[in-house]
Scaffold this motif. Structure first.
Motif, PDB file in Angstrom:
ATOM      1  N   GLU A 220      25.385  89.551  51.303  1.00 59.20           N
ATOM      2  CA  GLU A 220      27.011  89.578  51.256  1.00 59.20           C
ATOM      3  C   GLU A 220      27.787  89.048  50.284  1.00 59.20           C
ATOM      4  OE1 GLU A 220      28.636  89.807  55.756  1.00 59.20           O
ATOM      5  OE2 GLU A 220      27.372  88.026  55.590  1.00 59.20           O
ATOM      6  N   TRP A 221      27.084  88.468  49.260  1.00 64.32           N
ATOM      7  CA  TRP A 221      27.959  87.954  48.112  1.00 64.32           C
ATOM      8  C   TRP A 221      28.502  89.227  47.314  1.00 64.32           C
ATOM      9  CZ3 TRP A 221      23.937  83.686  46.091  1.00 64.32           C
ATOM     10  CH2 TRP A 221      23.900  82.738  47.190  1.00 64.32           C
ATOM     11  N   THR A 222      29.355  89.734  47.843  1.00 63.64           N
ATOM     12  CA  THR A 222      30.133  90.985  47.002  1.00 63.64           C
ATOM     13  C   THR A 222      31.695  90.894  47.536  1.00 63.64           C
ATOM     14  OG1 THR A 222      30.285  92.555  48.968  1.00 63.64           O
ATOM     15  CG2 THR A 222      28.185  92.635  47.625  1.00 63.64           C
ATOM     16  N   PRO A 223      32.541  91.370  46.264  1.00 62.13           N
ATOM     17  CA  PRO A 223      34.015  91.311  46.777  1.00 62.13           C
ATOM     18  C   PRO A 223      34.198  92.080  48.030  1.00 62.13           C
ATOM     19  CG  PRO A 223      33.344  92.764  44.930  1.00 62.13           C
ATOM     20  CD  PRO A 223      32.081  92.057  45.233  1.00 62.13           C
ATOM     21  N   ASP A 224      33.322  93.349  48.259  1.00 64.60           N
ATOM     22  CA  ASP A 224      33.691  93.960  49.424  1.00 64.60           C
ATOM     23  C   ASP A 224      33.638  93.213  50.764  1.00 64.60           C
ATOM     24  OD1 ASP A 224      33.675  96.518  47.759  1.00 64.60           O
ATOM     25  OD2 ASP A 224      31.651  95.793  47.385  1.00 64.60           O
TER      26      ASP A 224
ATOM     27  N   ILE B 183      33.985  89.954  50.994  1.00 68.54           N
ATOM     28  CA  ILE B 183      35.249  88.973  51.007  1.00 68.54           C
ATOM     29  C   ILE B 183      36.396  89.640  51.542  1.00 68.54           C
ATOM     30  CG2 ILE B 183      36.579  87.619  49.674  1.00 68.54           C
ATOM     31  CD1 ILE B 183      33.892  86.832  47.897  1.00 68.54           C
ATOM     32  N   ALA B 184      36.711  90.909  50.784  1.00 69.21           N
ATOM     33  CA  ALA B 184      37.912  91.567  51.554  1.00 69.21           C
ATOM     34  C   ALA B 184      37.732  92.142  52.884  1.00 69.21           C
ATOM     35  CB  ALA B 184      37.886  92.994  50.543  1.00 69.21           C
ATOM     36  N   ALA B 185      36.467  92.485  53.404  1.00 66.37           N
ATOM     37  CA  ALA B 185      36.542  92.504  54.588  1.00 66.37           C
ATOM     38  C   ALA B 185      36.579  91.339  55.742  1.00 66.37           C
ATOM     39  CB  ALA B 185      35.140  93.069  55.127  1.00 66.37           C
ATOM     40  N   ARG B 186      36.295  90.405  55.094  1.00 63.67           N
ATOM     41  CA  ARG B 186      36.410  89.020  56.140  1.00 63.67           C
ATOM     42  C   ARG B 186      37.416  88.173  55.565  1.00 63.67           C
ATOM     43  NH1 ARG B 186      30.567  87.032  57.689  1.00 63.67           N
ATOM     44  NH2 ARG B 186      31.876  86.256  59.421  1.00 63.67           N
ATOM     45  N   PHE B 187      38.556  88.487  54.567  1.00 65.37           N
ATOM     46  CA  PHE B 187      39.459  87.571  54.150  1.00 65.37           C
ATOM     47  C   PHE B 187      40.238  87.050  55.261  1.00 65.37           C
ATOM     48  CE2 PHE B 187      43.251  86.427  51.525  1.00 65.37           C
ATOM     49  CZ  PHE B 187      42.399  85.797  50.899  1.00 65.37           C
ATOM     50  N   ALA B 188      40.770  87.760  56.196  1.00 63.41           N
ATOM     51  CA  ALA B 188      41.256  86.982  57.331  1.00 63.41           C
ATOM     52  C   ALA B 188      40.714  85.831  57.875  1.00 63.41           C
ATOM     53  CB  ALA B 188      41.482  88.088  58.405  1.00 63.41           C
ATOM     54  N   GLU B 189      39.200  86.092  58.175  1.00 59.27           N
ATOM     55  CA  GLU B 189      38.491  84.709  58.480  1.00 59.27           C
ATOM     56  C   GLU B 189      38.579  83.631  57.556  1.00 59.27           C
ATOM     57  OE1 GLU B 189      34.456  85.230  60.605  1.00 59.27           O
ATOM     58  OE2 GLU B 189      34.934  87.111  59.683  1.00 59.27           O
ATOM     59  N   ILE B 190      38.351  83.932  56.206  1.00 60.48           N
ATOM     60  CA  ILE B 190      38.288  83.138  55.211  1.00 60.48           C
ATOM     61  C   ILE B 190      39.587  82.322  54.895  1.00 60.48           C
ATOM     62  CG2 ILE B 190      38.110  83.022  52.450  1.00 60.48           C
ATOM     63  CD1 ILE B 190      36.017  85.304  52.722  1.00 60.48           C
ATOM     64  N   SER B 191      40.808  82.972  55.217  1.00 60.19           N
ATOM     65  CA  SER B 191      41.997  82.419  54.680  1.00 60.19           C
ATOM     66  C   SER B 191      42.522  81.768  56.338  1.00 60.19           C
ATOM     67  CB  SER B 191      42.811  83.292  54.204  1.00 60.19           C
ATOM     68  OG  SER B 191      43.140  84.423  55.270  1.00 60.19           O
ATOM     69  N   ASP B 192      41.735  81.829  57.166  1.00 64.39           N
ATOM     70  CA  ASP B 192      42.370  81.354  58.413  1.00 64.39           C
ATOM     71  C   ASP B 192      42.445  79.680  58.409  1.00 64.39           C
ATOM     72  OD1 ASP B 192      42.944  80.265  61.119  1.00 64.39           O
ATOM     73  OD2 ASP B 192      40.741  80.723  62.000  1.00 64.39           O
ATOM     74  N   MET B 193      43.807  79.164  58.670  1.00 68.64           N
ATOM     75  CA  MET B 193      44.044  77.992  58.310  1.00 68.64           C
ATOM     76  C   MET B 193      43.992  77.026  59.513  1.00 68.64           C
ATOM     77  SD  MET B 193      44.473  77.610  55.005  1.00 68.64           S
ATOM     78  CE  MET B 193      45.333  76.101  54.646  1.00 68.64           C
ATOM     79  N   SER B 194      43.683  77.474  60.771  1.00 69.20           N
ATOM     80  CA  SER B 194      43.709  76.822  61.923  1.00 69.20           C
ATOM     81  C   SER B 194      42.945  75.509  61.748  1.00 69.20           C
ATOM     82  CB  SER B 194      43.203  77.695  63.270  1.00 69.20           C
ATOM     83  OG  SER B 194      41.753  78.174  62.934  1.00 69.20           O
TER      84      SER B 194
END
Length: 305
Positions: A261-265, A267-278
């Protein structure tokens, strides 16, 4: 018990006007011997005169305090070193460094000259390094030091037309982070203030009623606290108009991806999880980030570290 600076020697740079003047007067009123440093230049750093610094020294002396004026240019290491040596010879030490001096050369990035970028970094970032470097060994030898640098919301949060100023001011946060770590074992505490006040640098940007609320004196209590014996270390403090806050640089918890999964695609698909600040937190050092990532990877793979 009131915070006092009796027996302490402080240098405040850029102390001829605005914030620096308020800090110098405040420290002197609480017992510090103060070197009032000001190159005496215009807002863009040109010119030079001792008049402003000498006026502040007179104010301090009239109020019963102790101070001397110094015209060192903070972007000149020899002059900064000479200022520290002079204070040490006069009063025996330099215990407190308040690096406040600064200039402005605002322009949109498209119109900014290379020289204007370099000069602003030279005064703010390199000048702060010079101030810290000149007092560092003495503070280590005496096992005591308090340093406050001056950052800005222009760098921390961004402001049009200030690429030079913003870059310099945020660079100083990096300097503060590292010096705070290196200073711990010899009781040197290093913090940084992010002020907003009515000064020569802001007077054209704000309406009169706002400027009346934003007295430089409203910043000084935060600076005095960060320079006090019981101060924290490695703290970014915001202050203005009587409001005080702590600013943190946070990292989201993030996620660990399998190698396929080390692809930009992905990261794009899971960016909401990655950027979750909770579950975001402020990391306490560079290696803590490394440990976090390695632990996440090991946990996903079932590897015991």
């Amino acid at each position: 018990m009131a915070i006092r600076f009796d027996g302490r020697v402080a240098i405040v740079t850029g102390a001829g006007n605005g914030l620096g003047r308020a800090h110098a007067l405040g420290l002197a009123s609480r017992g510090a011997k103060v070197v009032v440093n000001d190159f005496g230049g215009a807002r863009d750093g040109t010119g030079g005169s001792m008049t402003a610094a000498e006026t502040v020294v007179e104010e301090i002396r009239k109020a019963g305090g102790t101070a001397i004026a110094d015209g060192a240019d903070v972007s000149n290491f020899e002059q900064v070193t000479a200022m520290v040596e002079r204070a040490t010879k006069e009063w025996g030490s330099v215990d407190i460094m308040c690096a406040n001096a600064g200039i402005l050369r605002d322009k949109s990035f498209a119109k900014m000259e290379v020289a204007d970028f370099a000069k602003v970094l030279d005064v703010h970032l390199v000048g702060s390094f010079y101030c810290c470097k000149a007092v560092w060994n003495g503070m280590r030898e005496r096992n005591y030091g308090r340093i406050v640098l001056t950052t800005s919301s222009s760098g921390l949060f961004g402001n049009f037309g200030q690429a030079n100023y913003g870059a310099a001011k945020t660079g100083m946060v990096g300097l503060m982070n590292v010096l705070a770590e290196e200073g711990r074992k010899t009781n040197i505490r290093v913090n940084i203030i992010s002020p907003t006040a009515a000064t020569r640098m802001t007077e054209e940007l704000l309406p009169p009623q706002a400027l009346q609320l934003m007295k430089p004196e409203s910043i000084t209590p935060a600076v005095e606290y960060l320079l006090s014996e019981d101060s924290p270390t490695r703290t970014i403090m915001g202050a203005g108009a009587g409001s005080f806050a702590v600013i943190k640089i946070l990292e989201s918890e993030g996620i660990n991806l399998a190698e396929e999964e080390w692809t930009p695609d992905a990261i794009a698909a899971r960016f909401a999880e990655i950027s979750d600040m909770s579950k975001a937190r402020a990391l306490q050092g560079a290696f803590e980030q490394t440990q976090k990532y390695v632990t996440q990877a090991a946990t996903r793979l079932g590897i015991k570290l």
